[in-house]
Write a protein that holds these residues in place. Structure first.
Motif, mmCIF file in Angstrom:
data_model
loop_
_atom_site.group_PDB
_atom_site.id
_atom_site.type_symbol
_atom_site.label_atom_id
_atom_site.label_comp_id
_atom_site.label_asym_id
_atom_site.label_seq_id
_atom_site.Cartn_x
_atom_site.Cartn_y
_atom_site.Cartn_z
ATOM 1 N N GLY A 103 11.480 2.693 -7.155
ATOM 2 C CA GLY A 103 11.033 3.713 -8.104
ATOM 3 C C GLY A 103 12.185 4.518 -8.658
ATOM 4 O O GLY A 103 12.281 4.741 -9.870
ATOM 5 N N GLY A 104 13.091 4.966 -7.783
ATOM 6 C CA GLY A 104 14.224 5.769 -8.236
ATOM 7 C C GLY A 104 15.182 4.982 -9.112
ATOM 8 O O GLY A 104 15.665 5.487 -10.132
ATOM 9 N N THR A 105 15.463 3.737 -8.740
ATOM 10 C CA THR A 105 16.394 2.912 -9.507
ATOM 11 C C THR A 105 15.827 2.566 -10.883
ATOM 12 O O THR A 105 16.511 2.709 -11.913
ATOM 13 C CB THR A 105 16.727 1.618 -8.741
ATOM 14 N N ILE A 106 14.585 2.110 -10.910
ATOM 15 C CA ILE A 106 13.965 1.732 -12.190
ATOM 16 C C ILE A 106 13.812 2.949 -13.088
ATOM 17 O O ILE A 106 14.097 2.894 -14.294
ATOM 18 C CB ILE A 106 12.598 1.065 -11.943
ATOM 19 N N MET A 144 7.929 2.888 -16.536
ATOM 20 C CA MET A 144 8.255 1.504 -16.205
ATOM 21 C C MET A 144 8.247 1.281 -14.687
ATOM 22 O O MET A 144 7.890 0.204 -14.208
ATOM 23 C CB MET A 144 9.626 1.149 -16.776
ATOM 24 N N ALA A 145 8.616 2.311 -13.931
ATOM 25 C CA ALA A 145 8.614 2.186 -12.468
ATOM 26 C C ALA A 145 7.214 1.870 -11.953
ATOM 27 O O ALA A 145 7.042 1.020 -11.069
ATOM 28 C CB ALA A 145 9.142 3.472 -11.836
ATOM 29 N N PHE A 146 6.203 2.527 -12.492
ATOM 30 C CA PHE A 146 4.835 2.249 -12.078
ATOM 31 C C PHE A 146 4.422 0.817 -12.430
ATOM 32 O O PHE A 146 3.753 0.143 -11.639
ATOM 33 C CB PHE A 146 3.869 3.234 -12.731
ATOM 34 N N PHE A 147 4.808 0.353 -13.602
ATOM 35 C CA PHE A 147 4.445 -1.009 -14.005
ATOM 36 C C PHE A 147 5.058 -2.049 -13.066
ATOM 37 O O PHE A 147 4.381 -2.966 -12.604
ATOM 38 C CB PHE A 147 4.912 -1.294 -15.444
ATOM 39 N N VAL A 148 6.351 -1.909 -12.796
ATOM 40 C CA VAL A 148 7.067 -2.892 -11.985
ATOM 41 C C VAL A 148 6.575 -2.901 -10.542
ATOM 42 O O VAL A 148 6.493 -3.951 -9.899
ATOM 43 C CB VAL A 148 8.594 -2.618 -12.036
ATOM 44 N N ILE A 149 6.238 -1.740 -10.009
ATOM 45 C CA ILE A 149 5.766 -1.651 -8.627
ATOM 46 C C ILE A 149 4.333 -2.156 -8.495
ATOM 47 O O ILE A 149 3.978 -2.821 -7.513
ATOM 48 C CB ILE A 149 5.853 -0.196 -8.115
ATOM 49 N N GLY A 150 3.491 -1.863 -9.468
ATOM 50 C CA GLY A 150 2.064 -2.148 -9.332
ATOM 51 C C GLY A 150 1.644 -3.591 -9.543
ATOM 52 O O GLY A 150 0.892 -4.158 -8.738
ATOM 53 N N LEU A 151 2.134 -4.227 -10.588
ATOM 54 C CA LEU A 151 1.599 -5.530 -10.987
ATOM 55 C C LEU A 151 1.806 -6.674 -9.987
ATOM 56 O O LEU A 151 0.924 -7.526 -9.838
ATOM 57 C CB LEU A 151 2.176 -5.914 -12.361
ATOM 58 N N ILE A 196 9.363 9.998 -5.570
ATOM 59 C CA ILE A 196 10.685 9.957 -6.185
ATOM 60 C C ILE A 196 10.612 10.270 -7.678
ATOM 61 O O ILE A 196 11.613 10.620 -8.301
ATOM 62 C CB ILE A 196 11.350 8.572 -5.957
ATOM 63 N N LEU A 197 9.405 10.186 -8.244
ATOM 64 C CA LEU A 197 9.227 10.443 -9.676
ATOM 65 C C LEU A 197 8.715 11.845 -9.970
ATOM 66 O O LEU A 197 8.512 12.197 -11.136
ATOM 67 C CB LEU A 197 8.243 9.409 -10.262
ATOM 68 N N SER A 235 0.830 -1.204 0.000
ATOM 69 C CA SER A 235 0.000 0.000 0.000
ATOM 70 C C SER A 235 0.863 1.253 0.000
ATOM 71 O O SER A 235 0.679 2.164 -0.820
ATOM 72 C CB SER A 235 -0.925 -0.024 1.224
ATOM 73 N N TYR A 236 1.832 1.312 0.916
ATOM 74 C CA TYR A 236 2.677 2.501 1.007
ATOM 75 C C TYR A 236 3.691 2.578 -0.128
ATOM 76 O O TYR A 236 4.052 3.669 -0.574
ATOM 77 C CB TYR A 236 3.367 2.566 2.372
ATOM 78 N N MET A 237 4.148 1.434 -0.603
ATOM 79 C CA MET A 237 5.058 1.444 -1.742
ATOM 80 C C MET A 237 4.349 2.023 -2.968
ATOM 81 O O MET A 237 4.915 2.845 -3.697
ATOM 82 C CB MET A 237 5.552 0.022 -2.028
ATOM 83 N N ASP A 238 3.105 1.627 -3.174
ATOM 84 C CA ASP A 238 2.361 2.091 -4.345
ATOM 85 C C ASP A 238 2.006 3.574 -4.257
ATOM 86 O O ASP A 238 1.936 4.256 -5.276
ATOM 87 C CB ASP A 238 1.086 1.266 -4.509
ATOM 88 N N ARG A 239 1.782 4.075 -3.035
ATOM 89 C CA ARG A 239 1.457 5.500 -2.941
ATOM 90 C C ARG A 239 2.719 6.366 -2.878
ATOM 91 O O ARG A 239 2.726 7.491 -3.335
ATOM 92 C CB ARG A 239 0.539 5.772 -1.748
#
Length: 435
Positions: free
Chosen positions: A168-171, A179-186, A44-45, A35-39
């Protein structure tokens, strides 16, 4: 007789094995982590999204705060009402799948409206997580262990926010912000399946056996609001955690942008160095605060937990100010590290106290009311107000406007301290009356 029943609930807890209880707490904590990772990934973006979509700080503040918070907070109330009557585990599983998909959709945004709608979707999904989770944990763990259990659950805040920044920052550095949103969300969709399969739904009131027989009513939502408002200790706890959250959400949402603008860090440096170091302080403060709170409650009563938070936040304040006043980047980060050690103690004990004060069949509703206020004011107003202030201060401070906007927010800390102190006084009076 009530004392014996409570002790029995603390040790035996019929209906759920110790192993199942631990697995359930772990899955709920990981869900909170997601939850907190996604919000948090948005923070960072911010600089990349702002440049790509040509947005102002005010627009970013709305996306990071108000748009998410309005739906997250208001929908939490009907979800909590449902969770007090239906299977909480299933509600959490469905909500997790929904917000994870919405997080991935943020990567397709081509303008402010697209990003706004995707973030609203994240807020709608996340509304189904915390209230049922708080209620389940309160049923799994008795009063003497509840602050520690909720402190473990609250690690999702610190670790999730840190991992959102790190990944998020690394990706984004190597593959771009979309791409950061895709990798974190799915991956959250897979976790939703695990929650449905392996978490257990505990019997309601299992950890408070002494109260279960007496509490056979079916309270309405309005009953929950009225009962919380009439409880003086609960009112002050909600006010204290709301102001604390307003300051905290402002910093977590705008922190990376502040480090970039005022100290010259880049995304990868924040992801690989700053976020992990600060995560250590947050975890130590959260876990240590929960354990200390349990010990204080055992020796001095529950009121000491609220007093502990007031003392911790007071000790943290000068170091928090130093974060915004120091010009040297690493001295500022060191000060913030110390501030986090003290101020991270509040989450587990606050929610444990609120759950302990709540009538058994109002636990999810009280959690949702608390989260409604926290998120409408804390998450909704905090980041949004900082974005507006940063734009307003730009004429006077230029690129340092964000620094002084965040400093303005931190100045509200003594107000939160006062509410925690008043909550402690009210709890002590309740303990004396019950003795």
């Amino acid at each position: 007789m009530a004392s014996k029943a409570a002790d029995f609930a603390e040790t035996v807890m019929p209906g759920v094995s110790p192993r199942a209880r631990k697995i359930t707490l772990a899955l709920l904590t990981i869900t909170y982590f997601f939850s907190y990772m996604d919000r948090q990934i948005l923070s960072i973006l911010i600089e990349d999204i702002k440049a790509d979509l040509v947005l102002t700080d005010t627009q970013i503040g709305i996306v990071a705060g108000l748009a998410f918070a309005v739906f997250y907070a208001t929908l939490g109330i009907p979800v909590a009402w449902l969770a007090d009557r239906k299977n909480r585990r299933n509600i959490i599983s469905i909500a997790l799948a929904l917000w994870s998909g919405a997080t991935a959709l943020c990567g397709f945004a081509n303008n402010f409206v697209h990003l706004l709608l995707a973030r609203i979707g994240v807020g709608i999904g996340e509304a189904g997580s915390s209230p049922p989770s708080h209620s389940m944990i309160a049923d799994l763990y008795g009063p003497k262990k509840r602050a520690g259990a909720l402190a473990i659950y609250s690690l999702g805040v610190t670790l999730g926010a840190a991992m959102g920044t790190i990944l998020g920052g690394t990706i984004a550095h190597f593959y771009g912000w979309r791409m950061a949103f895709f990798v974190i969300g799915l991956p959250g969709i897979l976790l939703a399946i695990a929650v449905r399969l392996f978490a257990v739904e505990p019997p309601r009131g299992m950890s408070d056996a002494a109260q279960t027989v007496a509490d056979d009513s079916s309270p309405s939502l309005w009953d929950g609001f009225r009962a919380l408002w009439q409880n003086r200790a609960a009112r002050h706890l909600v006010a204290g955690v709301t102001i604390t959250s307003m300051i905290g959400y402002a910093l977590t949402s705008w922190g990376p942008a502040y480090y970039i603008r005022s100290f010259g860090f880049d995304k990868l440096e924040i992801a690989l160095y700053i976020a992990p170091i600060l995560a250590v302080a947050g975890v130590a403060g959260t876990v240590g605060g929960g354990k200390l709170a349990d010990r204080l409650a055992e020796r001095h009563g529950l009121h000491s937990q609220s007093m502990m938070i007031a003392v911790g936040k007071t000790a943290a304040l000068p170091f928090l100010f130093a974060l915004y006043l120091l010009q040297d980047a690493w001295w500022a980060m060191a000060s913030y590290f110390i501030a986090l050690l003290f101020q991270s103690c509040y989450l587990g004990p606050t929610f444990a106290l609120i759950q302990g004060l709540a009538p058994l069949k109002m636990r999810a509703v009280w959690a949702a009311i608390t989260l409604l206020v926290i998120n409408l004011i804390g998450l909704g107003a905090g980041p949004t107000a900082i974005g507006i202030l940063s734009d307003v201060y730009r004429g006077a401070f230029g690129e340092e406007s964000l620094r002084y906007a965040l400093l303005t927010g931190a100045a509200f800390t003594p107000w939160a301290v006062w509410h925690y102190w008043r909550a402690g006084k009210a709890l002590k009076e309740m303990e004396r009356a019950a003795a």
